[in-house]
Design an enzyme around this catalytic site. Structure first.
Site, mmCIF file in Angstrom:
data_model
loop_
_atom_site.group_PDB
_atom_site.id
_atom_site.type_symbol
_atom_site.label_atom_id
_atom_site.label_comp_id
_atom_site.label_asym_id
_atom_site.label_seq_id
_atom_site.Cartn_x
_atom_site.Cartn_y
_atom_site.Cartn_z
ATOM 1 N N ASP A 30 0.843 -1.198 0.000
ATOM 2 C CA ASP A 30 0.000 0.000 0.000
ATOM 3 C C ASP A 30 0.884 1.257 0.000
ATOM 4 O O ASP A 30 1.993 1.235 0.556
ATOM 5 C CB ASP A 30 -0.855 -0.075 1.292
ATOM 6 C CG ASP A 30 -1.989 0.926 1.338
ATOM 7 O OD1 ASP A 30 -2.429 1.384 0.270
ATOM 8 O OD2 ASP A 30 -2.439 1.247 2.463
ATOM 9 N N HIS A 31 0.405 2.349 -0.586
ATOM 10 C CA HIS A 31 1.079 3.666 -0.578
ATOM 11 C C HIS A 31 2.595 3.616 -0.574
ATOM 12 O O HIS A 31 3.233 3.784 0.475
ATOM 13 C CB HIS A 31 0.665 4.470 0.661
ATOM 14 C CG HIS A 31 -0.739 4.941 0.614
ATOM 15 N ND1 HIS A 31 -1.168 5.923 -0.258
ATOM 16 C CD2 HIS A 31 -1.823 4.571 1.328
ATOM 17 C CE1 HIS A 31 -2.454 6.128 -0.074
ATOM 18 N NE2 HIS A 31 -2.885 5.310 0.873
ATOM 19 N N THR A 89 -7.917 1.753 10.333
ATOM 20 C CA THR A 89 -7.929 2.435 11.643
ATOM 21 C C THR A 89 -8.974 1.875 12.609
ATOM 22 O O THR A 89 -8.669 1.645 13.788
ATOM 23 C CB THR A 89 -8.170 3.952 11.437
ATOM 24 O OG1 THR A 89 -7.140 4.443 10.573
ATOM 25 C CG2 THR A 89 -8.127 4.709 12.753
ATOM 26 N N HIS A 145 -9.946 4.722 -0.431
ATOM 27 C CA HIS A 145 -9.049 4.726 0.731
ATOM 28 C C HIS A 145 -9.808 5.342 1.894
ATOM 29 O O HIS A 145 -10.813 6.022 1.705
ATOM 30 C CB HIS A 145 -7.783 5.533 0.421
ATOM 31 C CG HIS A 145 -6.802 4.773 -0.409
ATOM 32 N ND1 HIS A 145 -5.552 4.441 0.034
ATOM 33 C CD2 HIS A 145 -6.920 4.255 -1.659
ATOM 34 C CE1 HIS A 145 -4.928 3.756 -0.906
ATOM 35 N NE2 HIS A 145 -5.733 3.628 -1.955
ATOM 36 N N GLY A 146 -9.327 5.106 3.120
ATOM 37 C CA GLY A 146 -9.969 5.717 4.284
ATOM 38 C C GLY A 146 -11.333 5.122 4.561
ATOM 39 O O GLY A 146 -12.309 5.842 4.810
ATOM 40 N N SER A 200 -12.369 3.473 7.183
ATOM 41 C CA SER A 200 -12.823 3.585 8.580
ATOM 42 C C SER A 200 -13.705 4.810 8.770
ATOM 43 O O SER A 200 -13.333 5.910 8.345
ATOM 44 C CB SER A 200 -11.619 3.730 9.521
ATOM 45 O OG SER A 200 -10.835 2.579 9.471
ATOM 46 N N HIS A 211 -7.940 9.375 5.294
ATOM 47 C CA HIS A 211 -7.363 8.313 6.128
ATOM 48 C C HIS A 211 -7.530 8.642 7.605
ATOM 49 O O HIS A 211 -7.542 9.809 7.994
ATOM 50 C CB HIS A 211 -5.859 8.181 5.853
ATOM 51 C CG HIS A 211 -5.534 7.647 4.499
ATOM 52 N ND1 HIS A 211 -4.895 8.382 3.545
ATOM 53 C CD2 HIS A 211 -5.766 6.434 3.943
ATOM 54 C CE1 HIS A 211 -4.731 7.643 2.459
ATOM 55 N NE2 HIS A 211 -5.254 6.461 2.670
ATOM 56 N N GLY A 212 -7.645 7.611 8.423
ATOM 57 C CA GLY A 212 -7.632 7.798 9.875
ATOM 58 C C GLY A 212 -8.998 8.166 10.433
ATOM 59 O O GLY A 212 -10.033 7.874 9.825
ATOM 60 N N ASN A 271 -10.122 0.130 1.212
ATOM 61 C CA ASN A 271 -9.019 0.059 2.180
ATOM 62 C C ASN A 271 -9.531 0.391 3.575
ATOM 63 O O ASN A 271 -10.213 1.403 3.771
ATOM 64 C CB ASN A 271 -7.932 1.074 1.813
ATOM 65 C CG ASN A 271 -7.128 0.665 0.598
ATOM 66 O OD1 ASN A 271 -7.519 -0.248 -0.132
ATOM 67 N ND2 ASN A 271 -6.025 1.329 0.375
HETATM 68 P P1 13P Z 1 -8.352 3.906 7.285
HETATM 69 O O1 13P Z 1 -7.220 3.657 8.234
HETATM 70 O O2 13P Z 1 -8.921 5.282 7.416
HETATM 71 O O3 13P Z 1 -9.392 2.843 7.333
HETATM 72 O O4 13P Z 1 -7.718 3.882 5.801
HETATM 73 C C1 13P Z 1 -6.918 2.828 5.402
HETATM 74 C C2 13P Z 1 -6.322 3.132 4.081
HETATM 75 O O5 13P Z 1 -6.885 3.807 3.256
HETATM 76 C C3 13P Z 1 -5.008 2.541 3.782
HETATM 77 O O6 13P Z 1 -4.508 2.923 2.538
#
Ligand code: 13P
Length: 279
Positions: free
Chosen positions: A81-82, A228, A203-204, A206, A175-176, A225
């Site tokens: 990832d990234h 968190t 992405h993100g 959560s 993210h997060g 993805n």
């Molecule tokens: P979260 O941690 O916000 O769920 O996002 C994960 C992510 O996008 C990893 O690339």
């Protein structure tokens, strides 16, 4: 068994579902994700992000991810990832990862496209897939900034120039932990998907509601993805159990508690992404 991102997202496209892509930074994370996937009979993506090397090195966790994915009873993609560093990309591919994300979203369009194309050439030598990104998903204040959303025309040009297998797009997630409720741009997802013709990655994951996940999937998101909230659930449950427990707490108690609650959390996410829940 290990499969590429292209293969696993092909399965998702055929069923109009999304596959969960769960970041793992510890053995219990891998066990929770593969355990839930096998219990539900769902294909899954396990991914390692280089910023988690502050917790565990890719050289330590990567081979375990590959070995466990290989033995799993469901199709598993092992993804980096990234990553914007070609050396790390090559190390992951040498280890047996079946997919990588080249992230040049901080670069100019031209530089991002040129580097992504180079990543595609490297990965193709290993028979592996590539995800890339345009637009941005990080923010200082826990909400997506208006000017970082992916432009559909740019996305179309980017995919044609690079030959990638999946595109991470910005449409309102970050993210997060969210500080404000995410406001997702569903028509933008559909417009991008219609133009690029390959799977879109969210992405993100959560903090996005189950309803919003379903709307994103209906509009063309095929990889989600998620990290968190799984990690937070594990940590909070362990904290609660430690406080409730009279007498000594052994470290193996902590890993078992974390695995139990994280398998549940990941299983719920998989049910939503695959359309099992709400049928
Ligand atoms: P979260 O941690 O916000 O769920 O996002 C994960 C992510 O996008 C990893 O690339």
């Amino acid at each position: 068994m290990i499969v590429t991102l292209k293969t696993i997202l092909g399965l998702a496209d055929a069923k109009k579902i999304a596959i969960g892509a769960f970041n793992v930074a510890e053995l219990e994370g891998i066990q929770s994700v593969l355990g839930a996937a096998e219990e539900l009979g769902q294909p899954v993506i396990i991914q390692f992000v280089p910023i988690h090397e502050e917790y565990i090195k890719m050289e330590t966790l990567g081979p375990i991810m590959v070995m466990m994915a290989d033995k799993a009873a469901v199709p598993v993609c092992v993804h980096l990832d990234h990553c914007s560093d070609f050396d790390t990309i090559k190390r992951a591919l040498d280890m047996g990862f079946s997919s990588v994300m080249y992230d040049g979203s901080m670069l100019s369009f031209e530089e991002n496209a040129a580097n992504t194309k180079a990543a595609v050439e490297i990965a193709s030598g290993y028979g592996a897939s590539v995800e890339a990104e345009i637009g941005a998903m990080d923010s200082e204040d826990g909400a997506a900034a208006d000017n970082c959303y992916t432009e559909p025309d740019e996305a179309e040009k980017f995919v044609k120039l690079t030959g990638i297998d999946a595109l991470a797009c910005s449409f309102g997630t970050v993210h997060g932990l969210y500080k404000a409720e995410p406001k997702l741009d569903f028509p933008r997802i559909k417009e991008i998907r219609d133009k690029i013709g390959i799977p879109i990655v969210m992405h993100g994951g959560s903090g996005v509601s189950d309803e919003d996940f379903k709307k994103c999937i209906a509009n063309g998101v095929r990889k989600i993805n998620y990290y968190t909230y799984r990690a937070k659930k594990g940590g909070e449950y362990v904290k609660k159990k430690c406080m409730e427990t009279e007498g000594p707490v052994f470290f193996h108690d902590i890993t078992c508690w974390a695995r139990e609650v994280m398998t549940e959390d990941v299983g719920h996410a998989m049910e939503v992404f695959s359309g099992i829940s709400g049928k």
